[in-house]
Design a protein around this motif. Structure first.
Motif, PDB file in Angstrom:
ATOM      1  N   GLN A   1     -25.094  41.892 -24.962  1.00  0.00           N
ATOM      2  CA  GLN A   1     -25.766  41.025 -24.004  1.00  0.00           C
ATOM      3  C   GLN A   1     -25.394  41.408 -22.571  1.00  0.00           C
ATOM      4  O   GLN A   1     -26.227  41.342 -21.657  1.00  0.00           O
ATOM      5  N   PHE A   2     -24.143  41.823 -22.388  1.00  0.00           N
ATOM      6  CA  PHE A   2     -23.677  42.230 -21.067  1.00  0.00           C
ATOM      7  C   PHE A   2     -24.435  43.470 -20.580  1.00  0.00           C
ATOM      8  O   PHE A   2     -24.884  43.531 -19.436  1.00  0.00           O
TER       9      PHE A   2
ATOM     10  N   LEU B   1     -26.973  43.843 -17.433  1.00  0.00           N
ATOM     11  CA  LEU B   1     -26.819  44.838 -16.382  1.00  0.00           C
ATOM     12  C   LEU B   1     -28.137  45.571 -16.133  1.00  0.00           C
ATOM     13  O   LEU B   1     -28.523  45.820 -14.989  1.00  0.00           O
ATOM     14  N   LEU B   2     -28.848  45.889 -17.194  1.00  0.00           N
ATOM     15  CA  LEU B   2     -30.151  46.541 -17.041  1.00  0.00           C
ATOM     16  C   LEU B   2     -31.147  45.625 -16.350  1.00  0.00           C
ATOM     17  O   LEU B   2     -31.951  46.068 -15.524  1.00  0.00           O
ATOM     18  N   ARG B   3     -31.103  44.328 -16.659  1.00  0.00           N
ATOM     19  CA  ARG B   3     -31.975  43.373 -15.968  1.00  0.00           C
ATOM     20  C   ARG B   3     -31.631  43.321 -14.486  1.00  0.00           C
ATOM     21  O   ARG B   3     -32.525  43.237 -13.625  1.00  0.00           O
ATOM     22  N   THR B   4     -30.332  43.399 -14.186  1.00  0.00           N
ATOM     23  CA  THR B   4     -29.889  43.411 -12.795  1.00  0.00           C
ATOM     24  C   THR B   4     -30.487  44.596 -12.039  1.00  0.00           C
ATOM     25  O   THR B   4     -30.785  44.509 -10.846  1.00  0.00           O
ATOM     26  N   MET B   5     -30.700  45.698 -12.757  1.00  0.00           N
ATOM     27  CA  MET B   5     -31.233  46.921 -12.156  1.00  0.00           C
ATOM     28  C   MET B   5     -32.761  46.947 -12.135  1.00  0.00           C
ATOM     29  O   MET B   5     -33.368  47.949 -11.772  1.00  0.00           O
ATOM     30  N   GLY B   6     -33.378  45.829 -12.551  1.00  0.00           N
ATOM     31  CA  GLY B   6     -34.822  45.717 -12.440  1.00  0.00           C
ATOM     32  C   GLY B   6     -35.599  45.950 -13.717  1.00  0.00           C
ATOM     33  O   GLY B   6     -36.837  45.923 -13.709  1.00  0.00           O
ATOM     34  N   TYR B   7     -34.915  46.148 -14.846  1.00  0.00           N
ATOM     35  CA  TYR B   7     -35.597  46.378 -16.114  1.00  0.00           C
ATOM     36  C   TYR B   7     -35.744  45.068 -16.899  1.00  0.00           C
ATOM     37  O   TYR B   7     -34.966  44.129 -16.716  1.00  0.00           O
TER      38      TYR B   7
ATOM     39  N   VAL C   1     -19.947  46.111 -10.869  1.00  0.00           N
ATOM     40  CA  VAL C   1     -19.407  45.631  -9.598  1.00  0.00           C
ATOM     41  C   VAL C   1     -20.400  45.889  -8.469  1.00  0.00           C
ATOM     42  O   VAL C   1     -20.608  45.040  -7.588  1.00  0.00           O
ATOM     43  N   GLU C   2     -21.024  47.068  -8.486  1.00  0.00           N
ATOM     44  CA  GLU C   2     -21.972  47.426  -7.427  1.00  0.00           C
ATOM     45  C   GLU C   2     -23.210  46.531  -7.430  1.00  0.00           C
ATOM     46  O   GLU C   2     -23.812  46.293  -6.381  1.00  0.00           O
ATOM     47  N   THR C   3     -23.595  46.025  -8.598  1.00  0.00           N
ATOM     48  CA  THR C   3     -24.837  45.245  -8.712  1.00  0.00           C
ATOM     49  C   THR C   3     -24.587  43.768  -9.002  1.00  0.00           C
ATOM     50  O   THR C   3     -25.535  43.027  -9.268  1.00  0.00           O
ATOM     51  N   TYR C   4     -23.326  43.335  -8.917  1.00  0.00           N
ATOM     52  CA  TYR C   4     -22.971  41.974  -9.335  1.00  0.00           C
ATOM     53  C   TYR C   4     -23.762  40.897  -8.596  1.00  0.00           C
ATOM     54  O   TYR C   4     -24.150  39.882  -9.197  1.00  0.00           O
ATOM     55  N   ASP C   5     -24.014  41.090  -7.319  1.00  0.00           N
ATOM     56  CA  ASP C   5     -24.722  40.080  -6.537  1.00  0.00           C
ATOM     57  C   ASP C   5     -26.127  39.818  -7.060  1.00  0.00           C
ATOM     58  O   ASP C   5     -26.709  38.762  -6.794  1.00  0.00           O
ATOM     59  N   LYS C   6     -26.694  40.766  -7.796  1.00  0.00           N
ATOM     60  CA  LYS C   6     -28.051  40.619  -8.327  1.00  0.00           C
ATOM     61  C   LYS C   6     -28.064  40.142  -9.782  1.00  0.00           C
ATOM     62  O   LYS C   6     -29.134  39.907 -10.336  1.00  0.00           O
ATOM     63  N   ALA C   7     -26.896  40.021 -10.388  1.00  0.00           N
ATOM     64  CA  ALA C   7     -26.821  39.649 -11.799  1.00  0.00           C
ATOM     65  C   ALA C   7     -27.228  38.196 -12.004  1.00  0.00           C
ATOM     66  O   ALA C   7     -26.964  37.332 -11.160  1.00  0.00           O
ATOM     67  N   ASP C   8     -27.853  37.920 -13.152  1.00  0.00           N
ATOM     68  CA  ASP C   8     -28.246  36.544 -13.455  1.00  0.00           C
ATOM     69  C   ASP C   8     -27.030  35.751 -13.936  1.00  0.00           C
ATOM     70  O   ASP C   8     -25.963  36.306 -14.216  1.00  0.00           O
ATOM     71  N   ALA C   9     -27.210  34.433 -14.032  1.00  0.00           N
ATOM     72  CA  ALA C   9     -26.095  33.543 -14.363  1.00  0.00           C
ATOM     73  C   ALA C   9     -25.533  33.837 -15.749  1.00  0.00           C
ATOM     74  O   ALA C   9     -24.316  33.764 -15.963  1.00  0.00           O
ATOM     75  N   GLU C  10     -26.398  34.198 -16.693  1.00  0.00           N
ATOM     76  CA  GLU C  10     -25.942  34.472 -18.059  1.00  0.00           C
ATOM     77  C   GLU C  10     -25.009  35.687 -18.086  1.00  0.00           C
ATOM     78  O   GLU C  10     -23.966  35.670 -18.739  1.00  0.00           O
ATOM     79  N   THR C  11     -25.387  36.723 -17.363  1.00  0.00           N
ATOM     80  CA  THR C  11     -24.554  37.931 -17.331  1.00  0.00           C
ATOM     81  C   THR C  11     -23.244  37.661 -16.610  1.00  0.00           C
ATOM     82  O   THR C  11     -22.171  38.085 -17.057  1.00  0.00           O
ATOM     83  N   ARG C  12     -23.300  36.950 -15.505  1.00  0.00           N
ATOM     84  CA  ARG C  12     -22.081  36.632 -14.759  1.00  0.00           C
ATOM     85  C   ARG C  12     -21.126  35.788 -15.590  1.00  0.00           C
ATOM     86  O   ARG C  12     -19.911  35.904 -15.452  1.00  0.00           O
ATOM     87  N   SER C  13     -21.662  34.933 -16.440  1.00  0.00           N
ATOM     88  CA  SER C  13     -20.797  34.080 -17.248  1.00  0.00           C
ATOM     89  C   SER C  13     -20.002  34.886 -18.269  1.00  0.00           C
ATOM     90  O   SER C  13     -18.921  34.468 -18.691  1.00  0.00           O
TER      91      SER C  13
ATOM     92  N   LEU D   1     -18.773  37.940 -17.708  1.00  0.00           N
ATOM     93  CA  LEU D   1     -17.695  38.626 -16.999  1.00  0.00           C
ATOM     94  C   LEU D   1     -17.732  38.207 -15.528  1.00  0.00           C
ATOM     95  O   LEU D   1     -18.192  38.939 -14.656  1.00  0.00           O
ATOM     96  N   PRO D   2     -17.248  36.994 -15.231  1.00  0.00           N
ATOM     97  CA  PRO D   2     -17.303  36.495 -13.849  1.00  0.00           C
ATOM     98  C   PRO D   2     -16.320  37.227 -12.946  1.00  0.00           C
ATOM     99  O   PRO D   2     -15.209  37.568 -13.353  1.00  0.00           O
ATOM    100  N   LEU D   3     -16.742  37.471 -11.714  1.00  0.00           N
ATOM    101  CA  LEU D   3     -15.906  38.143 -10.724  1.00  0.00           C
ATOM    102  C   LEU D   3     -15.739  37.244  -9.501  1.00  0.00           C
ATOM    103  O   LEU D   3     -16.560  36.377  -9.238  1.00  0.00           O
ATOM    104  N   THR D   4     -14.692  37.509  -8.744  1.00  0.00           N
ATOM    105  CA  THR D   4     -14.452  36.803  -7.484  1.00  0.00           C
ATOM    106  C   THR D   4     -14.411  37.818  -6.360  1.00  0.00           C
ATOM    107  O   THR D   4     -13.683  38.818  -6.441  1.00  0.00           O
ATOM    108  N   ARG D   5     -15.199  37.577  -5.330  1.00  0.00           N
ATOM    109  CA  ARG D   5     -15.242  38.510  -4.205  1.00  0.00           C
ATOM    110  C   ARG D   5     -13.974  38.355  -3.347  1.00  0.00           C
ATOM    111  O   ARG D   5     -13.522  37.243  -3.072  1.00  0.00           O
ATOM    112  N   ILE D   6     -13.401  39.481  -2.956  1.00  0.00           N
ATOM    113  CA  ILE D   6     -12.256  39.500  -2.051  1.00  0.00           C
ATOM    114  C   ILE D   6     -12.697  40.070  -0.715  1.00  0.00           C
ATOM    115  O   ILE D   6     -13.210  41.200  -0.668  1.00  0.00           O
ATOM    116  N   TRP D   7     -12.503  39.324   0.342  1.00  0.00           N
ATOM    117  CA  TRP D   7     -12.896  39.785   1.665  1.00  0.00           C
ATOM    118  C   TRP D   7     -11.778  40.592   2.296  1.00  0.00           C
ATOM    119  O   TRP D   7     -10.597  40.272   2.144  1.00  0.00           O
TER     120      TRP D   7
END
Length: 329
Positions: free
Chosen positions: A201-202, A206-212, A306-318, A320-326
């Motif tokens: 599912q992950f 990721l493929l959905r995040t890339m537009g597929y 990591v490069e496409t995380y901002d575009k990932a849907d909620a299901e994918t993020r759930s 493998l959730p990440l936290t942004r570090i500024w």
């Protein structure tokens, strides 16, 4: 003697070459000066002259690290480097002095190493993994972590070598990239705990995040088709990507890649994901394939996520959730 960690470039890109050719290196530019015969105090002036636009912090850090590489680390010292693709720490002994190496890709100075053993990252405790994620390129490994590396590499129990403090403070750029690479390794640790269903599912997410438009196929004999992805929701547009996902520790060999390629139809594109990596023969098999195919190991998978995380849907993020570090610019 102390045990030293030397990072093989950003993302460990030089690790395989170091191990295959028996050396370690650094990439700081001292204008070709023989740093082995240059004192620590002189190194600062040499580096500053070769890089006049660099900050005082950057100059001090490079001089200190180069001094350790050329002077503090002596022949017979234990050295460790990490290969993120294979997820192993290589352990060896320094056998040569520091020499300028203008013809070696990615480094300016090298030292010969007799690489002897490997310690899989997965055999180490989380505290040791965190300790090996220091912000500097060259640092002393504590006695406790050195002992755990030896045990993970199959060496019998014994008193580990005593460590010494390095006292270095990484410059901002060095620290930023080291933090990023350490974060990638921690995310990979977490990804390995996913079930094989969640991993499929992950990858689809990721493929959905890339537009597929990606769909996980029903369980059963799938002929190497765990996921099918297409630019359109109906699956009629090209290129159609057929995905095989293997979520296990063992590497994938050439026969399995060959079998996967044999199941692709005319016009398909192949994506083979293996969290355990691929053998050299498997990569060769993919490289000579007559259809476009991409082999994606765990390191490549997580860096892409990591490069496409901002575009990932909620299901994918759930999954493998990440936290942004500024980080300050």
């Amino acid at each position: 003697m102390a045990t030293w960690m030397i990072r093989a470039g950003r993302g460990g890109v030089y690790a395989k070459d170091w191990v295959e050719n028996g050396y370690v290196g650094i990439g700081w530019d001292f204008g070709g000066v023989d740093i082995a015969s240059t004192s620590h105090e002189q190194l600062r002036g040499v580096y500053e002259a070769a890089n006049p636009d660099f900050s005082a912090q950057k100059v001090a850090f490079a001089a200190s690290q180069a001094s350790k590489f050329a002077h503090t680390i002596v022949a017979g010292s234990t050295v460790v480097t990490y290969d993120p693709e294979a997820r192993v720490y290589h352990i060896g002994k320094i056998t040569g002095e520091c020499v300028p190496s203008p013809d070696v890709d990615g480094v300016t100075y090298t030292r010969k190493v007799d690489w002897k053993r490997i310690a899989p990252r997965d055999r180490l405790s989380m505290s040791s993994r965190n300790s090996l994620g220091s912000l500097t390129t060259i640092f002393n490994i504590s006695a406790e972590v050195a002992g755990e590396l030896n045990s993970a590499a199959g060496k019998g129990a014994g008193k580990p070598e005593a460590g010494i403090e390095t006292g270095d403070s990484a410059d901002d750029e060095e620290a930023r990239f080291a933090t990023y690479d350490d974060g990638i390794e921690r995310i990979k640790d977490r990804a390995l705990s996913l079930t094989w269903e969640d991993m499929e599912q992950f990858v689809a997410g990721l493929l959905r995040t890339m537009g597929y438009h990606a769909t996980v196929t029903p369980k059963g004999p799938d002929g190497g088709r765990d996921i099918v992805a297409s630019p359109d929701a109906l699956g009629l547009e090209s290129p159609r990507i057929v995905v095989e996902v293997k979520h296990r520790k063992g590497t994938i060999g050439a026969p399995m890649v060959r079998s996967f390629l044999g199941g692709l139809r005319a016009g398909d594109r192949g994506l083979y994901v293996s969290t355990g990596g691929f053998s050299t023969e498997a990569r060769y098999e993919a490289g000579r394939a007559t259809v476009p195919v991409r082999l994606l190991d765990l390191d490549g998978l997580i860096r892409l996520y990591v490069e496409t995380y901002d575009k990932a849907d909620a299901e994918t993020r759930s999954l493998l959730p990440l936290t942004r570090i500024w980080w300050p610019a």
